[in-house]
Motif scaffolding. Structure first.
Motif, short mmCIF file in Angstrom:
data_model
loop_
_atom_site.label_atom_id
_atom_site.label_comp_id
_atom_site.label_asym_id
_atom_site.label_seq_id
_atom_site.Cartn_x
_atom_site.Cartn_y
_atom_site.Cartn_z
N THR A 1 24.55 33.54 13.60
CA THR A 1 24.52 34.99 13.47
C THR A 1 23.10 35.42 13.19
O THR A 1 22.40 34.80 12.39
CB THR A 1 25.45 35.47 12.34
OG1 THR A 1 26.79 35.10 12.66
CG2 THR A 1 25.38 36.99 12.18
N SER B 1 26.42 37.71 16.85
CA SER B 1 26.96 36.36 16.68
C SER B 1 27.17 35.72 18.03
O SER B 1 27.41 36.39 19.04
CB SER B 1 28.31 36.40 15.94
OG SER B 1 28.13 36.87 14.63
N ASN C 1 28.69 41.71 21.32
CA ASN C 1 28.95 42.06 19.93
C ASN C 1 29.26 43.54 19.76
O ASN C 1 29.28 44.06 18.64
CB ASN C 1 27.76 41.64 19.06
CG ASN C 1 27.72 40.13 18.84
OD1 ASN C 1 28.37 39.61 17.94
ND2 ASN C 1 26.98 39.42 19.68
N GLY D 1 30.66 31.75 16.56
CA GLY D 1 30.43 32.23 15.20
C GLY D 1 29.52 31.36 14.35
O GLY D 1 29.22 31.70 13.21
#
Ligand SMILES: [Zn+2]
Ligand SMILES: [Zn+2]
Length: 143
Positions: free
Chosen positions: A16, A9, A102, A13
């Motif tokens: 993704t 991501s 991530n 956000g």
């Protein structure tokens, strides 16, 4: 045995994407094209088969094509994070930093880089034990 799946991501956000299994390559690229596309002196990257990467619908991405090269970079239009690029030889290229962000700051061990590519184009000397390919010969592309 199940393949590893990496869920990636951006900072905010909005975007993704996922990568599965093993990358085709993982390396440090010193070429002028990577330097221009990512504005980093060295690009630390993974390259994937299209079959192993699910990229988001283009309507949620920014998509910039370099005017003088057959190269594009894709990322989040909200936070500005670059998620992947497409350049020679056309496969999706995901920077190591996207995996680190991530994965708590760590590069997953299965994605460790194996060589330096286009070392003759470097702007930074590297003193490590990885093999140095002066051009693209070690992964079968013409330098
Ligand atoms: Zn974002
Ligand atoms: Zn490069």
């Amino acid at each position: 045995m199940s393949e590893p799946t990496y869920v990636l991501s951006c900072d905010c956000g909005h975007v993704t994407m996922t990568a599965r299994g093993e990358p085709k390559l993982s390396l440090y690229c010193h070429c002028g094209s990577c330097r221009a596309l990512y504005t980093n002196d060295v690009l630390s990257l993974t390259g994937w088969s299209d079959d192993n990467v699910d990229v988001p619908d283009e309507s949620v991405l920014f998509d910039h094509k370099m005017s003088d090269r057959q190269m594009r970079r894709f990322g989040c239009p909200k936070c500005g994070m670059i998620m992947y690029g497409r350049h020679s030889p056309g496969i999706p290229v995901i920077p190591h930093g996207v995996f680190r962000k991530n994965n708590g700051g760590e590069l997953p061990a299965a994605l460790a880089p194996t060589l330096h590519l286009f070392y003759r184009e470097r702007v930074l000397d590297i003193d490590d034990d990885l093999p140095k390919s002066e051009g693209g010969e070690m992964i079968g592309i013409d330098g």
